[in-house]
Enzyme design. Structure first.
Site, PDB file in Angstrom:
ATOM      1  N   LYS A 175       7.622   0.926  -2.443  1.00 39.47           N
ATOM      2  CA  LYS A 175       8.569   0.894  -3.632  1.00 39.47           C
ATOM      3  C   LYS A 175       9.019   2.345  -3.930  1.00 39.47           C
ATOM      4  O   LYS A 175       8.253   3.341  -3.735  1.00 39.47           O
ATOM      5  CB  LYS A 175       7.889   0.239  -4.726  1.00 39.47           C
ATOM      6  CG  LYS A 175       7.350  -1.076  -4.474  1.00 39.47           C
ATOM      7  CD  LYS A 175       8.112  -2.131  -4.210  1.00 39.47           C
ATOM      8  CE  LYS A 175       7.312  -3.635  -4.086  1.00 39.47           C
ATOM      9  NZ  LYS A 175       8.442  -4.614  -3.879  1.00 39.47           N
ATOM     10  N   HIS A 294       6.996 -12.432   6.797  1.00 38.47           N
ATOM     11  CA  HIS A 294       7.463 -12.407   5.428  1.00 38.47           C
ATOM     12  C   HIS A 294       8.552 -13.682   5.059  1.00 38.47           C
ATOM     13  O   HIS A 294       9.192 -14.171   6.148  1.00 38.47           O
ATOM     14  CB  HIS A 294       8.438 -11.166   4.953  1.00 38.47           C
ATOM     15  CG  HIS A 294       8.787 -11.234   3.516  1.00 38.47           C
ATOM     16  ND1 HIS A 294       9.441 -11.952   2.837  1.00 38.47           N
ATOM     17  CD2 HIS A 294       7.671 -10.486   2.608  1.00 38.47           C
ATOM     18  CE1 HIS A 294       9.258 -11.624   1.306  1.00 38.47           C
ATOM     19  NE2 HIS A 294       8.203 -10.835   1.422  1.00 38.47           N
TER      20      HIS A 294
END
Length: 480
Positions: A175, A294
């Site tokens: 992140k 994902h």
């Protein structure tokens, strides 16, 4: 066979429109071992009988159309048609039914998830006679499963490649998900891996944007992996997202990852598509790469209870198409997922055989024969206080991905990784000693924090963080 279900050429052609149930509702039918079976949650329009609605689903997802056509006489529709063979009312709902449909194996191309979904969840979902339609589960026969490669490697081969046993795989999503330069991105990867994580991960949003092109990210991430491996003596990896605008570009990125010598790549299998995913899975097996999957976009498809497709179907499709990991919810984090339902599709991912289980939403027995299992990934809003519950719920054969729960540590990325690794090791040790993680979890974490200042700091930061919202997709329960 009764005259009303006979559809061979000998019947003759009579133009017009007839009820679907005359041909496609066959309650006397006994499904074959080679049939693909589907459980649909059907909400008919007012005035449409459940038998007609179920038959319409069977027809429109196989050989039927809205009117009789003369070319029906050129083939044997009884050989190819779908059949609605059983209907159950949904407990607690006034006009909702689970309709079971059997499809002959002849209808589907070998080794093609794309072809399965084009038929079974195609135009029928826009059919006007239905208010809503949801595919709850599929039974895939072994005869069809054996036409797929499945996961590139599977759980045991991955553990052998990584030399990691007796605990979960621990990871972190880098992140902020967008905006970092490739060099700063690589720095974050290195710090997290050095701190004790097994893997770091590209966020699914990261492909090859102007601020960070894919080749630069791959190079700096590989440098971080090798540096962390040299310092820790452990095998490390980073999920390099190979998802791209074309299949050719996707494979090009996977080839470059292999040339760098990294152990794993990543793909967004729903946005990228099943054809692309299956191609990448084949490449990964042939070239020794693990494949992390994902599920971006899944909630568009699976979150609404009465329309769409349940994630257990998407999980089965992924096991056919191929992937070594797939995100499967956390139960305790920020994303949707009821415990029993989540454990139901976790079983479908990992186990060789699953039985019908009403408590976990499993509609069919399912054998996977020799198809390798897939590691479920818990990711989204999890932190060190969740570690006991995650260890107890998912067991060892799973992956935990802490994004903000690593990079949000007040002392930095490496201490955040240390905190997660210490919490995991403490929970595994306590479990192995026979302690009850569900009851003693907080005590176990507090005790470990006494000798780990990194864990103590993490505990203080996230002690009040909870995501207590009821799940939207829950098991059916009878009204009191």
């Amino acid at each position: 066979m009764s005259p009303q279900t006979e559809t061979k050429a000998s019947v003759g052609f009579k133009a017009g429109v007839k009820d679907y149930k005359l041909t496609y509702y066959t309650p006397e039918y006994k499904p074959l071992d080679t049939d693909i079976l589907a459980a649909f949650r059907v909400t008919p329009q007012p005035g449409v009988p459940s038998e007609e609605a179920g038959a319409a689903v069977a027809a429109e997802s196989s050989t039927g159309t809205w009117t009789t056509v003369w070319t029906d006489g050129l083939t044997s529709l009884d050989r190819y048609k779908g059949r609605c063979y059983h209907i159950d009312p949904v407990p607690g709902e006034d006009n909702q039914y689970i309709c079971y449909v059997a499809y002959p194996l002849h209808l589907f191309e070998e080794g093609s998830v794309t072809n399965i979904f084009t038929s079974i969840v195609g135009n029928v979902f826009g059919f006007k006679a239905l208010r809503a339609l949801r595919l709850e589960d599929l039974r895939i026969p072994i005869a069809y499963i054996k036409t797929f490669q499945g996961p590139p490697h599977g759980i045991q081969v991955e553990r052998d490649k990584l030399n990691k046993y007796g605990r979960k795989i621990l990871g972190c999503t880098i992140k902020p998900k967008l905006g970092l330069s490739a060099k700063n991105y690589g720095r974050a990867v290195y710090e997290c891996l050095r701190g004790g994580l097994d893997f770091t991960k590209d966020d699914e949003n990261v492909n090859s944007q102007p601020f960070m092109r894919w080749r630069d990210r791959f190079c700096f991430s590989a440098e971080a992996i090798y540096k962390a491996q040299a310092e820790t003596g452990e095998i490390k990896g980073h999920y390099l997202n190979a998802t791209a605008g074309t299949c050719e570009e996707m494979i090009k990125r996977a080839v470059f990852a292999r040339e760098l010598g990294v152990p794993i790549v990543m793909h967004d299998y729903l946005t990228g598509g099943f054809t692309a995913n299956t191609s990448l899975s084949h490449y990964c097996r042939d070239n020794g790469l693990l494949l992390h999957i994902h599920r971006a976009m899944h909630a568009v498809i699976d979150r609404q209870k009465n329309h769409g497709m349940h994630f257990r179907v998407l999980a089965k499709a992924l096991r056919l198409s191929g992937g070594d990991h797939i995100h499967a919810g956390t139960v305790v984090g920020k994303l949707e997922g009821e415990r029993d339902i989540t454990l139901g599709f976790v079983d479908l991912l990992r186990d060789d055989y699953t039985e019908i289980d009403d408590q976990r939403g499993i509609y069919f027995t399912q054998s996977w024969a020799s198809t390798p299992g897939v590691l479920p990934v818990a990711s989204g809003g999890i932190h060190v206080w969740h570690m006991p519950a995650l260890t107890e719920i998912f067991g060892d054969d799973s992956v935990l991905q802490f994004g903000g729960g690593t990079l949000g540590h007040p002392w930095g990325n490496a201490p955040g990784a240390v905190a997660n690794r210490v919490a995991l090791e403490a929970c595994v040790q306590a479990r192995n000693e026979g302690r009850d993680l569900a009851k003693e979890g907080n005590t176990i974490i507090r005790d470990a924090a006494k000798w780990s200042p990194e864990l103590a700091a993490a505990c203080e930061v996230w002690k009040e963080i909870k995501f207590e919202f009821p799940a939207v997709d829950v098991l059916d329960k009878k009204k009191k």
